[in-house]
Design an enzyme around this catalytic site. Structure first.
Site, mmCIF file in Angstrom:
data_model
loop_
_atom_site.group_PDB
_atom_site.id
_atom_site.type_symbol
_atom_site.label_atom_id
_atom_site.label_comp_id
_atom_site.label_asym_id
_atom_site.label_seq_id
_atom_site.Cartn_x
_atom_site.Cartn_y
_atom_site.Cartn_z
ATOM 1 C CG ASP A 152 34.482 51.383 47.266
ATOM 2 O OD1 ASP A 152 35.092 52.005 46.387
ATOM 3 O OD2 ASP A 152 34.121 50.202 47.126
ATOM 4 C CG HIS A 184 35.472 50.935 43.036
ATOM 5 N ND1 HIS A 184 35.222 50.435 44.298
ATOM 6 C CD2 HIS A 184 35.711 49.868 42.243
ATOM 7 C CE1 HIS A 184 35.320 49.115 44.268
ATOM 8 N NE2 HIS A 184 35.608 48.745 43.036
ATOM 9 C CG ASN A 276 38.566 41.452 39.950
ATOM 10 O OD1 ASN A 276 37.656 40.771 40.396
ATOM 11 N ND2 ASN A 276 38.482 42.760 39.805
ATOM 12 C CB SER A 351 34.446 45.754 42.872
ATOM 13 O OG SER A 351 35.650 46.022 43.531
#
Length: 415
Positions: A152, A184, A276, A351
């Site tokens: 990430d 994130h 998404n 996520s």
């Protein structure tokens, strides 16, 4: 290129894409795998190129090329019989949605207001038992010492609820430091393994797991096929039993899929966000067969409006709307873009759903000796709760941690 949701900025040498006509790859580099590496230098010299660094365990090289010539060189190299394949280095982005709500519900609820006694957070449920029963799973296991790699944007060094859980760090993103300045990765890591019972903040789904921090996304939340492949390879070498990838891209990469398959063949369970886009379009690495692709549900156990879907390629679902977790205690991009608080706050997206499944897989790893990756994956998927009306969205149901770790005779004890 990126998912719908946050329009992540990209590195200065990359070109973002929100339309099919725009570039979706990193400028100035391509990935090439030769059938025989002894031929590499000669083949590349014909095009004015030099050999590049290897990409993890994939056998491919990262080759520097003139910006704007990537696709032409890929096409030319693919015509050479000495080349197994040449491909662009596709852009990948963090998979977070902008939806922002003030409640958290994912670990445990019964359709009523519930106070988590392991910390000070009060959570409010929806009308359904839409949680993953993590608290109930803890009576069987808390995942002690299972290593989960967070591939990430990094994990903050300054957070009392998650930093201490990181046992190794590596920066593949090209940024000056491995610190999470995007936010994130810290949020994802907290969902997996935030400390439970310390009277602070939140608890992770696998509160006694440890974290391997592979920073593959830069400080604007963007990375590439090659950095993700390198992060996967590093995680495997450092003992990861589960790898979480809350990121993705619309275009498949042979190099990235090779890294995924190598990790799977070495016994690792891989989990990734389904995206998404709100469509059935496949997202990678989630759509690769050796990855568990995770869609997002809301606090009514319905598909989140933004979640990508499709029972032919999405394996499972998990709560992904309004998930409360850790954020860095220093300024971070997701905070400046969306007004989120330092320390703790909510975020939405597949996520957030992906690390819930990854943490559940880690709990399964620790629940019984002598398991292998196929058994762990099968338990996670087979124990998921199916809800009528969601059959076309994902192949299994919404993940249930309690049922995943329960012995067959004890499964009925889970809510």
């Amino acid at each position: 290129m990126g998912f719908s949701g946050i329009a992540a900025a990209v590195p200065s040498n990359a070109v973002p894409s929100n339309a099919a006509s725009e570039s979706s790859h990193i400028a100035g580099q391509i990935m090439v795998k030769f059938r025989d590496n002894r031929a590499a230098a000669g083949v590349l010299r014909q095009h004015g190129l030099k050999e590049g660094a290897g990409i993890g365990s994939t056998g491919a090289q990262l080759i520097k090329v003139p910006a704007g010539k990537e696709l032409n060189l890929v096409e030319a190299l693919n015509r050479n019989p000495a080349v197994e394949y040449a491909e662009p280095d596709e852009i990948a982005t963090a998979d977070t949605d902008d939806t922002f709500f003030p409640r958290q519900y994912a670990l445990q609820n019964d359709g009523q207001s519930f106070t988590n006694t392991l910390n000070t957070l009060t959570v409010t449920a929806g009308d359904n038992d839409a949680d993953v029963d993590a608290v109930e799973a803890w009576s069987t296991t808390r995942g002690r010492d299972i290593r989960v790699a967070i591939v990430d944007s990094g994990v903050a060094n300054d957070h009392e609820d998650i930093s201490q859980k990181v046992v190794a760090r590596m920066n593949f993103s090209g940024t000056a430091t491995g610190e999470d300045k995007y936010g994130h990765g810290t949020h994802v890591a907290g969902i997996v393994a935030a400390v439970a019972g310390n009277g602070k903040g939140v608890a992770g789904v696998c509160p006694e797991c440890t974290i391997l921090d592979a920073k593959v996304l830069n400080d604007n939340g963007s990375g590439s096929s090659s950095t993700i492949a390198q992060g996967i390879d590093w995680a495997v070498a450092n003992g990861a039993q589960v790898i979480n990838m809350s990121l993705g891209m619309r275009v498949s990469s042979r190099t990235l899929e090779t890294a995924v398959n190598n990790a799977w063949n070495r016994g690792v369970v891989l989990v990734a966000a389904a995206g998404n886009a709100g469509t059935p379009a496949q997202i990678y690495p989630g759509a690769y067969p050796n990855v568990i692709a995770v869609a997002a549900t809301d606090n009514k156990d319905d598909k989140a409006s933004f979640s990508s879907y499709g029972a032919k390629w999405v394996d499972i679902a998990a709560p992904g709307v309004n998930v409360y977790s850790t954020f860095p205690n220093h300024p971070f991009v997701l905070g400046t873009q969306n007004g989120r608080a330092m320390g703790y706050d909510v975020a939405s997206g597949t996520s957030m759903a992906s690390p819930i499944v990854a943490a559940t897989a880690a709990l399964v790893w620790s629940s019984q000796a002598d398991q292998d990756k196929a058994t762990v994956r099968a338990k996670v998927e087979a124990s998921a709760e199916r809800k009528a009306g969601t059959e076309t969205y994902w192949a299994n149901g919404r993940v249930n941690a309690c049922k995943a770790v329960a012995k067959p005779l004890d499964a009925g004890k889970c809510p």
